[in-house]
Write a protein that holds these residues in place. Structure first.
Motif, PDB file in Angstrom:
ATOM      1  N   LEU A 130       0.841  -1.188   0.000  1.00  0.00           N
ATOM      2  CA  LEU A 130       0.000   0.000   0.000  1.00  0.00           C
ATOM      3  C   LEU A 130       0.885   1.250   0.000  1.00  0.00           C
ATOM      4  O   LEU A 130       1.829   1.350   0.780  1.00  0.00           O
ATOM      5  CB  LEU A 130      -0.917   0.017   1.230  1.00  0.00           C
ATOM      6  CG  LEU A 130      -1.797   1.248   1.420  1.00  0.00           C
ATOM      7  CD1 LEU A 130      -2.829   1.340   0.294  1.00  0.00           C
ATOM      8  CD2 LEU A 130      -2.467   1.203   2.776  1.00  0.00           C
ATOM      9  N   GLU A 131       0.569   2.205  -0.896  1.00  0.00           N
ATOM     10  CA  GLU A 131       1.327   3.450  -0.974  1.00  0.00           C
ATOM     11  C   GLU A 131       0.366   4.625  -0.823  1.00  0.00           C
ATOM     12  O   GLU A 131      -0.634   4.716  -1.534  1.00  0.00           O
ATOM     13  CB  GLU A 131       2.036   3.529  -2.325  1.00  0.00           C
ATOM     14  CG  GLU A 131       2.854   4.781  -2.503  1.00  0.00           C
ATOM     15  CD  GLU A 131       3.554   4.806  -3.849  1.00  0.00           C
ATOM     16  OE1 GLU A 131       4.769   4.550  -3.867  1.00  0.00           O
ATOM     17  OE2 GLU A 131       2.871   5.076  -4.855  1.00  0.00           O
ATOM     18  N   LEU A 132       0.660   5.524   0.132  1.00  0.00           N
ATOM     19  CA  LEU A 132      -0.149   6.718   0.370  1.00  0.00           C
ATOM     20  C   LEU A 132       0.697   7.953   0.073  1.00  0.00           C
ATOM     21  O   LEU A 132       1.845   8.042   0.500  1.00  0.00           O
ATOM     22  CB  LEU A 132      -0.638   6.758   1.816  1.00  0.00           C
ATOM     23  CG  LEU A 132      -1.472   5.560   2.287  1.00  0.00           C
ATOM     24  CD1 LEU A 132      -1.779   5.681   3.777  1.00  0.00           C
ATOM     25  CD2 LEU A 132      -2.749   5.454   1.482  1.00  0.00           C
ATOM     26  N   ILE A 133       0.100   8.897  -0.672  1.00  0.00           N
ATOM     27  CA  ILE A 133       0.806  10.121  -1.051  1.00  0.00           C
ATOM     28  C   ILE A 133      -0.075  11.320  -0.717  1.00  0.00           C
ATOM     29  O   ILE A 133      -1.271  11.319  -1.016  1.00  0.00           O
ATOM     30  CB  ILE A 133       1.127  10.140  -2.562  1.00  0.00           C
ATOM     31  CG1 ILE A 133       1.984   8.932  -2.946  1.00  0.00           C
ATOM     32  CG2 ILE A 133       1.818  11.437  -2.964  1.00  0.00           C
ATOM     33  CD1 ILE A 133       2.171   8.764  -4.439  1.00  0.00           C
ATOM     34  N   ALA A 134       0.514  12.345  -0.109  1.00  0.00           N
ATOM     35  CA  ALA A 134      -0.182  13.610   0.162  1.00  0.00           C
ATOM     36  C   ALA A 134       0.719  14.753  -0.304  1.00  0.00           C
ATOM     37  O   ALA A 134       1.922  14.740  -0.040  1.00  0.00           O
ATOM     38  CB  ALA A 134      -0.495  13.748   1.641  1.00  0.00           C
ATOM     39  N   LYS A 135       0.122  15.725  -1.028  1.00  0.00           N
ATOM     40  CA  LYS A 135       0.877  16.863  -1.547  1.00  0.00           C
ATOM     41  C   LYS A 135       0.091  18.150  -1.335  1.00  0.00           C
ATOM     42  O   LYS A 135      -1.134  18.141  -1.388  1.00  0.00           O
ATOM     43  CB  LYS A 135       1.131  16.726  -3.059  1.00  0.00           C
ATOM     44  CG  LYS A 135       2.032  15.600  -3.463  1.00  0.00           C
ATOM     45  CD  LYS A 135       2.200  15.590  -4.968  1.00  0.00           C
ATOM     46  CE  LYS A 135       3.055  14.432  -5.417  1.00  0.00           C
ATOM     47  NZ  LYS A 135       3.196  14.411  -6.879  1.00  0.00           N
ATOM     48  N   GLY A 136       0.815  19.242  -1.143  1.00  0.00           N
ATOM     49  CA  GLY A 136       0.219  20.569  -1.079  1.00  0.00           C
ATOM     50  C   GLY A 136       1.000  21.502  -1.999  1.00  0.00           C
ATOM     51  O   GLY A 136       2.213  21.344  -2.162  1.00  0.00           O
ATOM     52  N   SER A 137       0.308  22.466  -2.620  1.00  0.00           N
ATOM     53  CA  SER A 137       0.998  23.367  -3.539  1.00  0.00           C
ATOM     54  C   SER A 137       0.457  24.789  -3.423  1.00  0.00           C
ATOM     55  O   SER A 137      -0.673  25.005  -2.995  1.00  0.00           O
ATOM     56  CB  SER A 137       0.855  22.877  -4.984  1.00  0.00           C
ATOM     57  OG  SER A 137      -0.485  22.930  -5.396  1.00  0.00           O
ATOM     58  N   VAL A 138       1.299  25.734  -3.806  1.00  0.00           N
ATOM     59  CA  VAL A 138       0.903  27.134  -3.865  1.00  0.00           C
ATOM     60  C   VAL A 138       1.557  27.739  -5.111  1.00  0.00           C
ATOM     61  O   VAL A 138       2.714  27.444  -5.415  1.00  0.00           O
ATOM     62  CB  VAL A 138       1.301  27.913  -2.587  1.00  0.00           C
ATOM     63  CG1 VAL A 138       2.794  27.889  -2.346  1.00  0.00           C
ATOM     64  CG2 VAL A 138       0.782  29.337  -2.622  1.00  0.00           C
ATOM     65  N   ASP A 139       0.792  28.524  -5.873  1.00  0.00           N
ATOM     66  CA  ASP A 139       1.287  29.186  -7.078  1.00  0.00           C
ATOM     67  C   ASP A 139       0.816  30.633  -7.078  1.00  0.00           C
ATOM     68  O   ASP A 139      -0.273  30.945  -6.591  1.00  0.00           O
ATOM     69  CB  ASP A 139       0.757  28.492  -8.336  1.00  0.00           C
ATOM     70  CG  ASP A 139       1.398  27.140  -8.553  1.00  0.00           C
ATOM     71  OD1 ASP A 139       2.551  27.108  -8.997  1.00  0.00           O
ATOM     72  OD2 ASP A 139       0.742  26.126  -8.270  1.00  0.00           O
ATOM     73  N   ARG A 140       1.626  31.507  -7.643  1.00  0.00           N
ATOM     74  CA  ARG A 140       1.305  32.939  -7.753  1.00  0.00           C
ATOM     75  C   ARG A 140       1.481  33.357  -9.210  1.00  0.00           C
ATOM     76  O   ARG A 140       2.519  33.074  -9.824  1.00  0.00           O
ATOM     77  CB  ARG A 140       2.240  33.749  -6.863  1.00  0.00           C
ATOM     78  CG  ARG A 140       2.150  35.245  -7.029  1.00  0.00           C
ATOM     79  CD  ARG A 140       1.039  35.826  -6.223  1.00  0.00           C
ATOM     80  NE  ARG A 140       1.066  37.295  -6.304  1.00  0.00           N
ATOM     81  CZ  ARG A 140      -0.021  38.019  -6.325  1.00  0.00           C
ATOM     82  NH1 ARG A 140      -1.199  37.464  -6.249  1.00  0.00           N
ATOM     83  NH2 ARG A 140       0.048  39.322  -6.387  1.00  0.00           N
ATOM     84  N   ARG A 169      -3.470  10.534  -2.695  1.00  0.00           N
ATOM     85  CA  ARG A 169      -3.500   9.392  -3.597  1.00  0.00           C
ATOM     86  C   ARG A 169      -3.163   8.127  -2.818  1.00  0.00           C
ATOM     87  O   ARG A 169      -2.269   8.120  -1.976  1.00  0.00           O
ATOM     88  CB  ARG A 169      -2.476   9.604  -4.712  1.00  0.00           C
ATOM     89  CG  ARG A 169      -2.329   8.437  -5.649  1.00  0.00           C
ATOM     90  CD  ARG A 169      -1.354   8.787  -6.749  1.00  0.00           C
ATOM     91  NE  ARG A 169      -0.931   7.612  -7.469  1.00  0.00           N
ATOM     92  CZ  ARG A 169      -0.434   7.624  -8.676  1.00  0.00           C
ATOM     93  NH1 ARG A 169      -0.283   8.762  -9.317  1.00  0.00           N
ATOM     94  NH2 ARG A 169      -0.060   6.519  -9.262  1.00  0.00           N
ATOM     95  N   ALA A 170      -3.900   7.060  -3.109  1.00  0.00           N
ATOM     96  CA  ALA A 170      -3.632   5.749  -2.512  1.00  0.00           C
ATOM     97  C   ALA A 170      -3.501   4.745  -3.645  1.00  0.00           C
ATOM     98  O   ALA A 170      -4.310   4.729  -4.572  1.00  0.00           O
ATOM     99  CB  ALA A 170      -4.762   5.346  -1.572  1.00  0.00           C
ATOM    100  N   GLY A 171      -2.462   3.932  -3.581  1.00  0.00           N
ATOM    101  CA  GLY A 171      -2.245   2.907  -4.598  1.00  0.00           C
ATOM    102  C   GLY A 171      -1.910   1.582  -3.939  1.00  0.00           C
ATOM    103  O   GLY A 171      -1.356   1.540  -2.835  1.00  0.00           O
TER     104      GLY A 171
END
Length: 182
Positions: A130-140, A169-171
């Motif tokens: 099981l693979e868990l991924i979490a991401k956060g982003s900011v753009d201007r 995302r979970a895979g």
């Protein structure tokens, strides 16, 4: 550590029948010069790389449609432990409004330049298959003032904005090479 570096350059010559994208617009021959530089680390642990692409489109008889472009992305992977990874990405993009945009004043002398820059950080954790991924982003995104044909400028700062994002995302690896995800 070692890096694999891939430079290239491409030059294109052509003709556009209406580069200003206006009714009854005139045509112009153009030249586009597009250099590219890609680099990627060859390390056994961790990873760093970047992609840099630029171009300049120059029109022979319609200089107001000349367009620069810079697209830069750098990325890194930090292997904290065997099953824990930190991923980062930074990006920078410079271009112009497209010709004929409804956001442009009618008496524009040159296409206004805008820049977008941002950053993404994420964490990947594996639990066996099981693979868990979490991401956060900011753009201007910021727009420069438009130069008008009478020598004055028109502000585009009302078009500036920030964009925030998140991704989860979970895979699950069913077999090697087959990992469906949600």
């Amino acid at each position: 550590g070692s890096f694999m570096v891939r430079p290239s350059i491409e030059v294109t010559r052509g003709y556009d029948s209406n580069p200003a994208h206006t009714p009854a617009g005139k045509g112009s021959a153009f030249t586009v010069v597009e250099p590219v530089l890609q680099a990627r680390s060859q390390w056994s642990r961790h990873e760093y790389g970047f992609n840099l692409r630029g171009s300049y489109s120059k029109y022979d008889s319609l200089s107001s449609s000349d367009r620069p472009l810079v697209d830069f992305k750098s990325f890194s992977r930090i292997d904290v432990r065997r099953d824990t990874i930190i991923n980062t990405e930074s990006r920078y993009f410079l271009s112009t409004d497209y010709p004929g945009s409804p956001n442009l004043p009618a008496d524009i002398a040159k296409l206004p330049i805008f820049t977008t820059y941002g950053y993404t950080a994420g964490l990947t954790q594996r639990f066996n298959r099981l693979e868990l991924i979490a991401k956060g982003s900011v753009d201007r995104t910021k727009y420069r003032d438009s130069k008008l044909t009478d020598g004055t400028t028109s502000s585009n700062h009302d078009r500036d904005y920030n964009q925030y994002g998140g991704q989860a995302r979970a895979g699950y690896e069913i077999t090697p090479g087959l990992k469906p995800f949600v």
